[in-house]
Enzyme design. Sequence first.
Site, PDB file in Angstrom:
ATOM      1  N   PRO A   2      -6.775  -1.807  -1.029  1.00 60.36           N
ATOM      2  CG  PRO A   2      -8.581  -0.633  -1.897  1.00 60.36           C
ATOM      3  CD  PRO A   2      -7.111  -0.820  -2.044  1.00 60.36           C
ATOM      4  CD  GLU A   3      -6.425  -7.921   1.686  1.00 59.38           C
ATOM      5  OE1 GLU A   3      -7.178  -8.899   1.531  1.00 59.38           O
ATOM      6  OE2 GLU A   3      -5.241  -8.034   2.040  1.00 59.38           O
TER       7      GLU A   3
END
Length: 293
Positions: A2-3
């Site tokens: 996840p960014e």
Amino acid sequence: MPELPEVETVRRGLEPALVGRRMTRVEQRRPDLRFPLPEGFVSRLEGASVLSLDRRAKYLLARLSTDETLVMHLGMTGRFRVEAGGRLDEPGAFYQSHGAQAAHDHVVLHLDDGLRVTYNDARRFGFMGLYPSDGIERTPPFAAMGIEPLGPALDGAVLARLFAGRRTPLKAALLDQRLVAGLGNIYVCEALFRARLSPQAPAGSIATSTGRPRAKALALSGAIRAVLEEAIAVGGSTLRDHARVDGSAGAFQERFRVYDREGEPCVTPACRGLVHRIVQSGRSSFYCRDCQP
Ligand code: ZN
């Protein structure tokens, strides 16, 4: 992985469920995630109320009534599920991807209004820790973090000051967490494309010799903000294992202009270039040589 936009999407999904609520019971189903969970984890959480839920880079910070802060990182596959009265919200959407089986539910927070917040993490690269709230910004890992790319801290002048005199490529400087915190590969590629800047240009080229912003710095800060806000608006990019807090998939990946589009035509109207891929510091950079000279 996840960014930042995914983590912010999770934060916005969790905030209404957690903030103002007291944790009446906490289930800890294993001693560790990536690292051991803190000593007395359950007893330190039970009875505590959540005062706020913030984000710093890719960490979520739940400030508690006990003067401690529950710090959470999703690692590679971490996700939260919010359930009411044993009924799963959107279970079909959630269980489509691997890693969401109940066997990977590691921490369950039972709240005083009957809601249940479950942390699920198939690969267990996630992290939960308890820190004293007072002075948390001066403790590792927060002390060494650069500016928030989404907050009011980032603008052209600040970016120019940070990058002035640096010969390192723009791509590497933007990924340097000590300068800008939480900006990942996808969003750096997309922001550089929108700002029409080469990932190989020296970072210092956005500033004058005295550290004042050139037009490039303003274009870049605007592009970073635009790309992140757009990704949050559609719920993050959902690469591989990642899912939104309600389990549904994000859609930003359908909007990538260069990322993962090697060999495809550039999307800029009238540009005849193709998207190129090069490797910089072990990471792929995608860009159009014509638009990003
Ligand atoms: Zn182009």
